[in-house]
Design a protein around this motif. Structure first.
Motif, PDB file in Angstrom:
ATOM      1  N   ALA A  10       0.841  -1.201   0.000  1.00  0.00           N
ATOM      2  CA  ALA A  10       0.000   0.000   0.000  1.00  0.00           C
ATOM      3  C   ALA A  10       0.875   1.250   0.000  1.00  0.00           C
ATOM      4  CB  ALA A  10      -0.904  -0.008   1.223  1.00  0.00           C
ATOM      5  N   GLY A  11       0.550   2.196  -0.887  1.00  0.00           N
ATOM      6  CA  GLY A  11       1.299   3.438  -0.973  1.00  0.00           C
ATOM      7  C   GLY A  11       2.583   3.341  -1.758  1.00  0.00           C
ATOM      8  N   GLN A  12       2.837   2.211  -2.387  1.00  0.00           N
ATOM      9  CA  GLN A  12       4.073   1.997  -3.139  1.00  0.00           C
ATOM     10  C   GLN A  12       3.776   1.966  -4.631  1.00  0.00           C
ATOM     11  OE1 GLN A  12       5.905  -1.934  -2.703  1.00  0.00           O
ATOM     12  NE2 GLN A  12       7.903  -0.968  -2.364  1.00  0.00           N
ATOM     13  N   THR A  13       4.617   2.596  -5.436  1.00  0.00           N
ATOM     14  CA  THR A  13       4.460   2.548  -6.888  1.00  0.00           C
ATOM     15  C   THR A  13       5.142   1.301  -7.446  1.00  0.00           C
ATOM     16  OG1 THR A  13       6.506   3.742  -7.366  1.00  0.00           O
ATOM     17  CG2 THR A  13       4.512   5.072  -6.961  1.00  0.00           C
ATOM     18  N   SER A  14       4.810   0.989  -8.687  1.00  0.00           N
ATOM     19  CA  SER A  14       5.476  -0.138  -9.340  1.00  0.00           C
ATOM     20  C   SER A  14       6.980   0.098  -9.405  1.00  0.00           C
ATOM     21  CB  SER A  14       4.920  -0.340 -10.751  1.00  0.00           C
ATOM     22  OG  SER A  14       3.560  -0.701 -10.713  1.00  0.00           O
ATOM     23  N   ALA A  15       7.381   1.333  -9.712  1.00  0.00           N
ATOM     24  CA  ALA A  15       8.804   1.646  -9.800  1.00  0.00           C
ATOM     25  C   ALA A  15       9.508   1.403  -8.473  1.00  0.00           C
ATOM     26  CB  ALA A  15       8.999   3.097 -10.239  1.00  0.00           C
ATOM     27  N   GLN A  16       8.858   1.781  -7.381  1.00  0.00           N
ATOM     28  CA  GLN A  16       9.460   1.569  -6.063  1.00  0.00           C
ATOM     29  C   GLN A  16       9.532   0.084  -5.723  1.00  0.00           C
ATOM     30  OE1 GLN A  16       6.690   4.114  -3.961  1.00  0.00           O
ATOM     31  NE2 GLN A  16       8.249   5.701  -3.645  1.00  0.00           N
ATOM     32  N   ALA A  17       8.493  -0.672  -6.087  1.00  0.00           N
ATOM     33  CA  ALA A  17       8.488  -2.106  -5.815  1.00  0.00           C
ATOM     34  C   ALA A  17       9.604  -2.809  -6.584  1.00  0.00           C
ATOM     35  CB  ALA A  17       7.130  -2.708  -6.188  1.00  0.00           C
ATOM     36  N   VAL A  18       9.787  -2.439  -7.849  1.00  0.00           N
ATOM     37  CA  VAL A  18      10.853  -3.036  -8.654  1.00  0.00           C
ATOM     38  C   VAL A  18      12.217  -2.648  -8.092  1.00  0.00           C
ATOM     39  CG1 VAL A  18      11.957  -3.022 -10.925  1.00  0.00           C
ATOM     40  CG2 VAL A  18       9.473  -3.255 -10.752  1.00  0.00           C
ATOM     41  N   ALA A  19      12.370  -1.387  -7.709  1.00  0.00           N
ATOM     42  CA  ALA A  19      13.646  -0.942  -7.129  1.00  0.00           C
ATOM     43  C   ALA A  19      13.969  -1.735  -5.865  1.00  0.00           C
ATOM     44  CB  ALA A  19      13.587   0.553  -6.823  1.00  0.00           C
ATOM     45  N   ALA A  20      12.954  -1.971  -5.037  1.00  0.00           N
ATOM     46  CA  ALA A  20      13.171  -2.740  -3.810  1.00  0.00           C
ATOM     47  C   ALA A  20      13.618  -4.168  -4.125  1.00  0.00           C
ATOM     48  CB  ALA A  20      11.895  -2.756  -2.977  1.00  0.00           C
ATOM     49  N   SER A  21      13.011  -4.785  -5.122  1.00  0.00           N
ATOM     50  CA  SER A  21      13.378  -6.152  -5.481  1.00  0.00           C
ATOM     51  C   SER A  21      14.767  -6.230  -6.100  1.00  0.00           C
ATOM     52  CB  SER A  21      12.342  -6.751  -6.434  1.00  0.00           C
ATOM     53  OG  SER A  21      11.193  -7.166  -5.724  1.00  0.00           O
ATOM     54  N   LEU A  22      15.124  -5.265  -6.917  1.00  0.00           N
ATOM     55  CA  LEU A  22      16.462  -5.275  -7.512  1.00  0.00           C
ATOM     56  C   LEU A  22      17.530  -5.070  -6.445  1.00  0.00           C
ATOM     57  CD1 LEU A  22      15.845  -3.333 -10.844  1.00  0.00           C
ATOM     58  CD2 LEU A  22      16.056  -5.809 -10.494  1.00  0.00           C
ATOM     59  N   GLY A  81       6.163  -8.762   5.438  1.00  0.00           N
ATOM     60  CA  GLY A  81       5.485  -7.509   5.178  1.00  0.00           C
ATOM     61  C   GLY A  81       6.269  -6.327   5.722  1.00  0.00           C
ATOM     62  N   SER A  82       5.785  -5.117   5.404  1.00  0.00           N
ATOM     63  CA  SER A  82       6.479  -3.887   5.791  1.00  0.00           C
ATOM     64  C   SER A  82       5.662  -3.087   6.801  1.00  0.00           C
ATOM     65  CB  SER A  82       6.725  -3.012   4.559  1.00  0.00           C
ATOM     66  OG  SER A  82       7.561  -3.659   3.625  1.00  0.00           O
ATOM     67  N   TYR A  83       6.367  -2.395   7.670  1.00  0.00           N
ATOM     68  CA  TYR A  83       5.738  -1.424   8.552  1.00  0.00           C
ATOM     69  C   TYR A  83       5.593  -0.096   7.806  1.00  0.00           C
ATOM     70  CZ  TYR A  83       6.400  -4.582  12.506  1.00  0.00           C
ATOM     71  OH  TYR A  83       6.338  -5.658  13.361  1.00  0.00           O
ATOM     72  N   GLU A  84       4.616   0.700   8.191  1.00  0.00           N
ATOM     73  CA  GLU A  84       4.332   1.948   7.470  1.00  0.00           C
ATOM     74  C   GLU A  84       5.518   2.898   7.445  1.00  0.00           C
ATOM     75  OE1 GLU A  84       0.792   3.585   9.166  1.00  0.00           O
ATOM     76  OE2 GLU A  84      -0.507   2.002   8.362  1.00  0.00           O
ATOM     77  N   ALA A  85       6.326   2.909   8.481  1.00  0.00           N
ATOM     78  CA  ALA A  85       7.453   3.836   8.562  1.00  0.00           C
ATOM     79  C   ALA A  85       8.628   3.417   7.691  1.00  0.00           C
ATOM     80  CB  ALA A  85       7.915   3.974  10.008  1.00  0.00           C
ATOM     81  N   GLU A  86       8.608   2.190   7.172  1.00  0.00           N
ATOM     82  CA  GLU A  86       9.741   1.700   6.381  1.00  0.00           C
ATOM     83  C   GLU A  86       9.689   2.251   4.956  1.00  0.00           C
ATOM     84  OE1 GLU A  86      10.533  -2.464   8.817  1.00  0.00           O
ATOM     85  OE2 GLU A  86       9.355  -2.514   6.962  1.00  0.00           O
ATOM     86  N   SER A  87      10.842   2.492   4.382  1.00  0.00           N
ATOM     87  CA  SER A  87      10.943   3.099   3.058  1.00  0.00           C
ATOM     88  C   SER A  87      10.221   2.275   2.003  1.00  0.00           C
ATOM     89  CB  SER A  87      12.418   3.252   2.670  1.00  0.00           C
ATOM     90  OG  SER A  87      12.531   3.656   1.317  1.00  0.00           O
TER      91      SER A  87
END
Length: 354
Positions: A18-30, A326-332
């Motif tokens: 929630a609140g994450q863009t596709s670009a951010q999700a891909v960046a996190a995985s890379l 999963g992620s906490y809301e405060a995490e990047s």
């Protein structure tokens, strides 16, 4: 059979919170792929899923290419390409190109399931006879020929042949694996002489039977004289058991949504999951309990011990983990702190070769 220290690999669906863009999700995985490479994980595979708000892994070869530019040792590939959605020649060309980009580091994991809902499946399969699921074994054999140095030959009914190569001058080829969650792919992998992976992270049912079918019926091939397999698992490791269980909640609730046919949404944060604890009735709760029973969730040392036992019980020297923390809301939103933490804790506990 006792496996002192199984190798670890990673399966990534590129989750979108929630609140994450596709670009951010891909960046996190890379970034996660890069860290897995540094920690000594054996391979990193991207799944193929379509039209899901919580999953950005739609194109494994594109993601594997991006990961190749950020890694140096780890094997990269698909877990898997859903072959009925694609032309065998296109798949062969994509992975032959990846092999040229990262020689000796490419895996082509192939699956038979659609990876989406019936509407998306129909859109993906607007490719004539290549979409025929019943021809899956033929298409697997086609890919094996197309990626080889010898290539394949098209035989015309009127006589004559036409040579086809996925790449002009291959010196190495991607390693092909068959994936499945039933006996079907186990039987086919055994008959063709290919490595096989049971999708335990997805199903959790029938693992022992599928491995027995594969091993007992294996027909040696030139590339693979012995049967070769590993197992997959959903995994979360954290400094405390309580944190690990909290990070499991978003994916447990996503599982309940899928099983009860509720509208799909981006992956909840831990806080959102906790706040919605009363959303599901007894059926939803039972689905979550059933899923949790098949996952490995806990501290680094407890999960590492469970994975050692898991590998030993099934006679494999490798476990591919799907890090689903999963992620906490405060995490990047540009990173995946819980998933990175899982990889780091397990690498330390199992002594991976960093």
């Amino acid at each position: 059979m006792s496996i002192a220290t199984p190798a670890l690999s990673v399966l990534d669906l590129v989750p979108v919170r929630a609140g994450q863009t596709s670009a951010q999700a891909v960046a996190a995985s890379l970034s996660l792929a890069s860290r897995a490479d540094e920690l000594g994980y054996r391979r990193y595979w991207f799944a193929e899923h379509h039209n899901m708000p919580a999953v950005a892994s739609t194109t494994p070869p594109v993601l594997a290419d991006a990961a190749a530019a950020r890694t140096s040792r780890i094997r990269l590939g698909s877990g898997g390409v859903m072959l009925p959605n694609h032309s065998p020649l296109v798949v062969a060309e994509q992975f032959a190109a990846l092999e040229a980009i990262a020689p000796g580091r490419i895996d082509l994991g192939i699956g038979r399931a659609p990876g989406s809902d019936p509407v998306i499946t129909q859109l993906l399969r607007q490719s004539g006879t290549t979409s025929d699921v019943e021809r899956f074994p033929d298409h697997v054999r086609d890919i094996l020929s197309l990626v080889s140095a010898e290539g394949a030959s098209v035989r015309f009914t009127s006589g004559g042949t036409y040579d086809v190569h996925a790449t002009p001058a291959a010196t190495t080829v991607p390693e092909v694996w068959l994936l499945g969650s039933s006996d079907y792919s186990a039987q086919l992998a055994a008959a063709v002489g290919l490595p096989y992976v049971f999708a335990n992270h997805f199903s959790g049912q029938g693992l022992e039977r599928a491995l027995e079918v594969y091993r007992s019926g294996y027909q040696p091939s030139e590339a693979h004289p012995e049967p070769r397999t590993f197992v997959t698992a959903n995994v979360i490791a954290a400094p405390t058991a309580d944190e690990a269980e909290a990070r499991a909640l978003p994916n447990l609730r996503m599982t309940a949504r899928l099983r009860t046919n509720r509208p799909l949404i981006p992956l909840e944060t831990v806080e959102q999951a906790v706040a919605g604890a009363a959303d599901f009735d007894g059926l939803g709760e039972s689905f979550m309990a059933s899923a949790r029973a098949n996952w490995f969730v806990g501290t680094g040392d407890s999960v590492a011990a469970e994975l050692r036992d898991f590998a030993g019980r099934h006679g494999v020297d490798e476990v591919m983990i799907s890090p689903i923390a999963g992620s906490y809301e405060a995490e990047s939103t540009d990173a995946a702190a819980g998933r990175v933490q899982t990889l780091e804790l397990l690498a330390a506990e199992l002594g991976l070769a960093a």
